[in-house]
Design an enzyme around this catalytic site. Structure first.
Site, PDB file in Angstrom:
ATOM      1  NE  ARG A 287      47.391  39.690  40.445  1.00 14.54           N
ATOM      2  CZ  ARG A 287      46.450  37.897  41.773  1.00 14.54           C
ATOM      3  NH1 ARG A 287      45.954  38.444  42.300  1.00 14.54           N
ATOM      4  NH2 ARG A 287      47.974  37.438  41.906  1.00 14.54           N
TER       5      ARG A 287
ATOM      6  CB  SER B  15      46.330  43.043  35.472  1.00 14.57           C
ATOM      7  OG  SER B  15      46.524  42.101  36.553  1.00 14.57           O
TER       8      SER B  15
ATOM      9  CB  CYS C  75      43.604  38.842  35.128  1.00 18.93           C
ATOM     10  SG  CYS C  75      43.003  38.316  36.638  1.00 18.93           S
TER      11      CYS C  75
ATOM     12  CB  CYS D 147      42.445  36.424  41.634  1.00 18.42           C
ATOM     13  SG  CYS D 147      42.235  36.898  39.850  1.00 18.42           S
TER      14      CYS D 147
ATOM     15  CB  CYS E   3      43.146  34.791  37.023  1.00 16.50           C
ATOM     16  SG  CYS E   3      44.429  34.630  37.877  1.00 16.50           S
TER      17      CYS E   3
ATOM     18  CB  CYS F  99      46.850  39.021  37.287  1.00 15.00           C
ATOM     19  SG  CYS F  99      46.489  37.144  36.501  1.00 15.00           S
TER      20      CYS F  99
ATOM     21  CG  HIS G 139      38.135  36.184  36.266  1.00 13.08           C
ATOM     22  ND1 HIS G 139      37.332  37.594  36.023  1.00 13.08           N
ATOM     23  CD2 HIS G 139      38.585  36.913  36.874  1.00 13.08           C
ATOM     24  CE1 HIS G 139      38.615  38.791  35.166  1.00 13.08           C
ATOM     25  NE2 HIS G 139      39.545  37.952  36.086  1.00 13.08           N
TER      26      HIS G 139
ATOM     27  CD  GLU H 290      48.031  34.594  34.777  1.00 20.16           C
ATOM     28  OE1 GLU H 290      48.270  33.750  34.603  1.00 20.16           O
ATOM     29  OE2 GLU H 290      48.489  35.621  34.262  1.00 20.16           O
TER      30      GLU H 290
HETATM   31  N1  NFV Z   1      40.260  40.130  38.368  1.00 14.83           N
HETATM   32  C1  NFV Z   1      40.898  40.053  38.636  1.00 14.83           C
HETATM   33 FE1  NFV Z   1      42.857  38.673  38.874  1.00 14.83          FE
HETATM   34  C2  NFV Z   1      43.436  40.321  38.007  1.00 14.83           C
HETATM   35  N2  NFV Z   1      43.966  41.743  37.725  1.00 14.83           N
HETATM   36  C3  NFV Z   1      42.748  39.658  40.394  1.00 14.83           C
HETATM   37  O1  NFV Z   1      43.229  39.808  41.358  1.00 14.83           O
HETATM   38  O2  NFV Z   1      44.432  38.245  38.718  1.00 14.83           O
HETATM   39 NI1  NFV Z   1      44.427  36.872  38.076  1.00 14.83          NI
END
Ligand code: NFV
Ligand code: HEM
Ligand code: HEM
Ligand code: SF4
Ligand code: SF4
Ligand code: F3S
Ligand SMILES: [Mg+2]
Lengths: 381, 556, 243
Positions: free
Chosen positions: B482, B505, B553, B65, B62, B550, B69, B15
């Site tokens: 992640r 990330s 993120c 995922c 994001c 990501c 968030h 990502e």
């Molecule tokens: N929080 C978040 Fe994330 C990240 N890094 C997760 O899994 O991916 Ni788009």
């Protein structure tokens, strides 16, 4: 999807042959074309034209630029609605560049893009997700050491059609919302000399993207667009005018709090701030993820994600009116309005009393003026 | 010996926008720089908004995922305002988040990571009968027939024959680093395609509870999807059955396709169990509260910290020890570049100081990324599946120990193999299997509660801003696919006064801190890492992809 | 003063019998009709509008058995249509009607009007009671407030039709008012102003009615009744600013 499915396209093969090769019967293919005509709203009379166009189609090159974004739009497209039919449509293209899925990286990836652009100059379809940051010379997004704007301008120059997929590419979306720290704008702010089709939504429903591509392949031009560049076949009607809960709205049956009795009966979400009355989108009709549901179907109001500026316009999401002044007017407007109304009425009454007192004092001070007879006054009616 | 500067930009099959620069020396990586090249400023955009809307804003950090968030934000607001959600809402959030993990990890394995190990072109030479034999020996999956694999191969042949390779164009096919026999390559390609159909199906769990995916809808105080067995417009028996079926299909795919493929592929790449380890510090905030998020003991996957690869001790986690630095990032702090700020005091003030485009080498700059550098107790931390599995393993989690030992045994390696590129990829598979099985428990409990008459999904206490204190602050955290995620919120007069996110990330892709400590990506690339051909840097992709980066993120 | 070959009306007869008073025709029937139509419609729009904005009353049971919001909206839109009709008539009358109905009488166009506005305000604040300028039609304060009200209603009409048109983007209303959303920076902003300005209208009503009522009681000159009967009795010896 945008990967060679287990039934890849072969050079020189028409879609009809291709489908046969995949074990899809002529009947299924015709049904698919009819379905697409319906989605596009072009009427069943156009089905033969869709059939003809798709049968002649060769895989056109599609270049997909991913700019300042969250990749939700890519994820949406890889969940494309119809289990078989979505696949078929997307098999129609050759996806020559897409960060999320392509095997090559770095220089090899950029080289793949340049080759595709050279070989198909003037003929490829450009998909764009994500916005373009303009502040600070565009340093808020660079790819391969160059700014997003440079990438977009380069790719747009040779494109036959440009489709901005999702709210970010459409108008800049969340990054472009108050206070827009990176100066983010949508594709049409950069590409001014070509028509940009805006597939609105954060993200949009995959079928909308699919159907737009089919339209371009079938008719050689983009579908009819509304004032905001959105295809009419998808964004021609408000959520509110297609909503399964509309009967409850008209009846005056509203959810006041989530999970109240009305919510458990599936009544209208207007009072919880549903923005369906201000939002043009096909969600209630196309539905999401293989026609499983849509936000209102899951008991939450629409947040207006297909409308330009919705993070500033449609918020607070749980109020019906926007927070224009930025200090919660929307919640208190009726309270304030009512209080002032009471104040004004009281003021008027006070003024009347004060006038009376004033007048009486004056009268005592001044010589008596002759008054018209009460009876006569009555006669004037 | 001369060093060669190598740049890989864009890193694809992740990502977002990531640039990796390394210095190559004798076929190895001597030094590495990870730079995220996109900034949006979402923390700043949050200010002045209604805290009840925060989930939707942060969700747009994001779309991969897409759940995490939103839920972290709900937890932050619910923490600030002391809102306790009903048990059903907690179970539903677990189911939604659980499916997020399962779907995300499977997509990562097949569509983002597999092409680092699987040579699509080599699959053309495979003997489909051999593929079927291998497949049958490792799994009872019904599609494992010779005819099926032959069909896939025929179509692949035709596809390659067109000369229009699409997303496979310019791949590093034929690179000597590819080790799988053609038969296993064919197996993986077939499942690459199957996984695409599968993910589209099982993710509908999000659509049922949240109306769509990506970006399903949530609500502070619970879930908006009411439960009423007698209504067509709510969660009813039909919906619950659909969910039950999805969980079944998800479990079957994970156990009969993903895990067998993972083990089959890993078996050919055992040397990668000694490559790409990195910082050796691991952090997890734990996840899947089975009672309430405040009850850390009830988490399905435990919270904790491991320092210096020491599996003998799991340290407790204290969010007060988290600080973010901007020494190597394009931001400025009031107290200068040496300062670290706890997120409650955090600042996001962008200040680009890099070179004008076109860029040559960012490694020559003192600041080189939009990613900040979070540190725990001044140490860089790796977060993600490996951190979770290590902490659970070291904490004596039955399920995790059983499964980790089984995988290690099947691969014939010891626990030390976990600290590696391969270990990361294996841990991801292991936890997918554990979580997908646990989802059944959560669904059973939900159904049980409904059967006993509890249908509550939302609490309206504190819904109205009039009930809120003039000032409040809250910390919402969870472990995302992640890794460890934290949202810190300050509310003043009913509006968001400050919002700071420290994201998985961000931890993993962090650049150098004031002490010169590199982040996990950089550390992993420096850790005995090969890079044979700078023009075809497939080894870099392997290790970087093992983190499942990501960037949207991480920077937000 | 009216000159008529017809037999004298009661008012004229009364005026003739009371020489210290004269009768002035201010508002001919079209104006009175538009006034009362607008007044009724504005009250109706306010009541239905607030229900639309915050539907407190809810119904239960079969949706098809109820149409509460439906009626509220239907009545709102019907009243909206009538207001527009009345407004068109009133605008026509601004040019075709007499001097008191003229657009000149609505806008404070002359410097004198502004000076008088100040004086009138002082009068109402009971600062300089005796110096209030006398008007036959609208005095400057009224001019000002009516102009404001006209503007308010115009904004309501524009934002209202902007919202209304959205239900049929192919239709004429949308073709005419589709610009409203973008012009306001989004249709929700238009909705906001539509809602908020309704309160301003609400505030106007008591003041307006009071002023009219007060003039009747205080000056005994039939200011209030004029909107019913069309004219008013005024003292023969008073010179009016707008005569
Ligand atoms: N929080 C978040 Fe994330 C990240 N890094 C997760 O899994 O991916 Ni788009
Ligand atoms: C007892 C009640 C009322 C009396 C005596 C009264 C009297 C008057 C008079 C004498 C005028 C000046 C006429 C003109 O220049 O047009 C006027 C104008 C106006 N009135 Fe009233 N009114 C009353 C109630 C209302 C109500 C309830 C409303 C609406 C909410 C209203 C709205 C207006 C408006 C908008 C004007 C300016 C219209 C115009 O100039 O045509 N009135 N009123
Ligand atoms: C002067 C008078 C008017 C007043 C006081 C008035 C008042 C209101 C109020 C308070 C609302 C609720 C706003 C909200 O919170 O969403 C409303 C809604 C509305 N009004 Fe008016 N309005 C007036 C004139 C008009 C006109 C001339 C139209 C033209 C068609 C109109 C059309 C609408 C529409 C379409 C809505 C939204 C209805 C819905 O969402 O279903 N209004 N009005
Ligand atoms: S439009 Fe929404 S879903 Fe699509 S990339 Fe932008 S933020 Fe993500
Ligand atoms: S739920 Fe929303 S879109 Fe549906 S009828 Fe109610 S207000 Fe309209
Ligand atoms: S929020 Fe977006 S997804 Fe549809 S229901 Fe509303 S347009
Ligand atoms: Mg942050």
């Amino acid at each position: 999807m945008f990967y060679p499915s287990s039934h890849p396209w072969v050079e020189g093969e028409t879609l009809g042959e291709h489908l046969e090769d995949r074990g899809v019967s002529r009947r299924d293919f015709l049904a698919f074309c009819a379905e697409m005509s319906a989605v596009l709203g072009v009427g069943s009379a156009m089905t033969p034209k869709v059939v003809e166009a798709l049968q002649q189609a060769r895989r056109p090159s599609v270049i997909w630029l991913q700019l300042q974004e969250c990749t939700g739009c890519v994820e949406s497209v890889i969940r494309t609605g119809e289990p078989t039919i979505g696949d078929l449509v997307l098999d129609v293209i050759s996806l020559d560049f897409n960060h999320t899925l392509m095997a090559a990286a770095g220089e090899a990836a950029e080289a793949a893009k340049h080759t595709a652009m050279e070989e198909n100059r003037g003929g490829y379809v450009l998909l764009v997700t994500g916005s373009v940051p303009l502040e600070n010379d565009g340093m808020y997004l660079t790819i391969a050491g160059r700014t997003a704007r440079e990438h977009l301008e380069e790719a747009a120059a040779g494109a036959a059609h440009i489709i901005a997929v999702g709210a970010c590419a459409h108008w800049g979306n969340i990054q472009a919302s108050r206070p827009n720290p990176t100066g983010a704008v949508g594709v049409s702010e950069i590409v001014r000399n070509k028509t940009v089709v805006n597939i609105a939504g954060c993200p949009p429903i995959a079928d909308t993207v699919t159907a737009t591509i089919v339209h371009i392949l079938t008719f050689g031009r983009v579908p009819a667009l509304d004032r905001d560049g959105r295809p009419m076949f998808a964004y021609g009607k408000r959520i509110h005018d297609q909503c399964p809960r509309r009967a409850h709205f008209d009846a005056g049956q509203f959810v006041e709090h989530f999970d109240d009795e009305a919510a458990r009966q599936g009544l209208c979400l207007y009072r919880t701030g549903c923005k369906g009355p201000a939002t043009f989108s096909p969600c209630p009709i196309f539905q999401w993820n293989t026609r499983t549901s849509f936000p209102i179907g899951a008991g939450h109001g629409c947040i207006g994600c297909t409308e330009r500026g919705f993070w500033d316009q449609m918020t607070p999401f749980y109020e019906r009116l926007p927070d224009l002044a930025g200090f919660g007017v929307e919640r208190r407007v009726d309270m304030i309005g009512g209080a002032v109304a009471v104040g004004v009425t009281a003021g008027v009454a006070a003024h009347a009393v004060a006038t009376g007192i004033h007048r009486t004092r004056q009268r005592k001070a001044l010589p008596v003026v002759e008054q018209p007879a009460a009876g006569k006054e009555h006669d004037r009616g | 010996m001369a060093r060669t500067k190598v740049v890989v930009d864009p890193i694809t099959r992740i990502e977002g926008h990531l640039r990796i620069e390394v210095q190559q020396e004798n076929g190895r990586i001597a030094d590495a720089w990870a730079s995220s090249t996109q900034f949006r400023g979402i923390e700043l955009i949050m200010e002045g908004r209604d805290p009840r809307d925060a989930w939707a804003f942060t969700q747009r950090i994001c779309g991969v995922c897409t759940v995490v968030h939103a839920v972290a934000s709900l937890r932050a607001v619910e923490d600030a305002l002391d809102i306790r959600i009903p048990a059903n809402a907690n179970l539903i959030r677990n189911l939604v988040h659980g499916m997020q993990f399962v779907q995300d990890h499977v997509i990562h394995f097949y569509h983002l990571h597999a092409l680092d190990w699987v040579d699509v072109v080599s699959a053309l030479q495979a003997d489909p009968a051999g593929t079927a034999r291998i497949a049958k020996s490792i799994s009872p999956w019904p599609n494992n027939s010779e005819t099926y694999f032959r069909e896939v191969q025929d179509r692949l042949k035709k596809f390659v024959g067109t000369g229009q390779l699409g997303i496979f164009a310019n791949g590093y096919w034929g690179h000597p680093a590819y080790k799988l026999p053609p038969e296993v390559n064919l197996l993986a390609v077939a499942h690459y395609l199957e996984a695409l159909d599968w993910q589209r199906d099982v993710i509908r769990l999000h659509t049922i509870f949240g109306g769509k995916n990506p970006h399903p809808h949530f609500v502070v105080g619970g879930m908006a999807s009411a439960i009423n067995l007698d209504s067509t417009a709510t969660i009813n028996a039909e919906r619950l059955t659909d969910i039950q079926d999805m969980i079944k299909r998800a479990r079957r795919f994970v156990h009969e396709v993903y895990i067998p493929d993972l083990l089959a592929v890993a078996g050919f790449y055992k040397e990668w169990a000694a490559i790409g380890g990195g910082t050796g510090n691991y952090l997890t905030v734990g996840e899947f509260p089975e009672t309430d998020v405040r009850d850390v003991g009830s988490y399905f996957l435990p919270q904790g910290i491991i320092v210096g690869k020491n599996l003998g001790e799991v340290l407790p986690y204290d969010h007060q020890k988290v600080k973010e630095y901007v020494t190597s990032s394009w931001y400025e702090y009031p107290g200068g570049d040496g300062e670290g700020l706890h997120p409650y005091a955090g600042e996001t003030k962008a200040k680009y100081t890099g070179p004008p485009t076109p860029w040559q080498y960012l490694q020559d700059e003192s600041k080189y990324s939009w990613m900040k550098s979070p540190r725990y107790d001044e140490m860089p931390m790796e977060v993600g599946p490996l951190a979770r599995m290590l902490v659970a393993y070291a904490s004596g989690h039955d399920g995790v120990q059983g499964m980790v030992n089984e995988v290690l045994g099947r691969l014939g390696v010891g626990p030390a193999a976990l600290f590696s590129t391969l270990g990361r990829t294996a841990a991801r598979g292991i936890e997918t299997a554990l979580i997908v099985d646990r989802m059944q428990t959560w669904l059973d409990e939900l159904v049980d509660r409904v059967r006993n008459g509890d249908t509550a999904t939302f609490t309206r206490d504190k819904w109205s801003p009039d009930t809120w204190p003039a000032e409040a602050e809250g910390y919402g955290y969870l472990d995302a696919p992640r890794g460890a995620l934290g949202h810190w919120i300050k509310i003043r007069d009913g509006k968001i006064a400050k919002y700071q996110c420290v994201v998985p990330s961000t931890w993993n892709c962090s650049p150098r801190d004031p002490q010169g400590q590199v982040g996990p990506y950089e550390a992993a690339l420096k850790d005995n890492h090969p890079l044979v051909d700078p023009a075809r840097p497939i080894e870099i992709l392997r290790t970087i992809h093992s983190f499942d980066p990501c960037m949207a993120c991480g920077v937000h | 003063m009216t000159t008529s070959t017809k037999p004298p009306t009661i008012a004229e007869a009364v005026a003739a019998a009371t020489p210290e008073y004269r009768w002035v025709l201010l508002w001919r029937w079209p104006l009175r009709v538009t006034h009362w139509l607008s007044a009724i419609c504005i009250v109706t729009l306010t009541v239905t509008g607030f229900y639309i904005g915050k539907p407190y009353f809810t119904t239960w049971g079969e949706a098809s058995a109820h149409y509460l919001m439906g009626w509220a909206r239907f009545i709102h839109f019907t009243a909206a249509g009538i207001v527009v009709g009345a407004a068109i008539l009133r605008i026509y009358w601004m040019f075709a009607g007499g001097r008191y109905a003229s657009w000149r009488a609505l806008l404070p166009v002359k410097t004198k009007d502004w000076v008088n506005l100040l004086k009138t305000v002082q009068y109402y604040m009971m600062v300089k009671q005796e110096e209030a300028p006398r008007y036959l039609g609208h005095h400057p304060l009224q001019q000002f407030s009516y102009t404001a009200i006209y503007t308010l209603v115009l904004i309501h009409v524009v934002t209202g039709f902007g919202m209304y048109g959205m239900s049929n983007p192919g239709g004429a209303i949308y073709a005419l008012f589709g610009w409203v959303g973008p012009a306001f920076g989004g249709i929700q902003n238009a909705r906001f102003w539509h809602h908020v300005l309704t309160w301003v209208l609400v505030w106007f009503i008591p003041v307006h009615v009071y002023l009219a009522f007060r003039a009747d009681v205080m000056d005994r000159e039939g200011e209030m009744s004029s909107i019913f009967s069309g004219g008013r009795f005024v003292r023969a010896d008073v010179k009016f600013e707008d005569e």
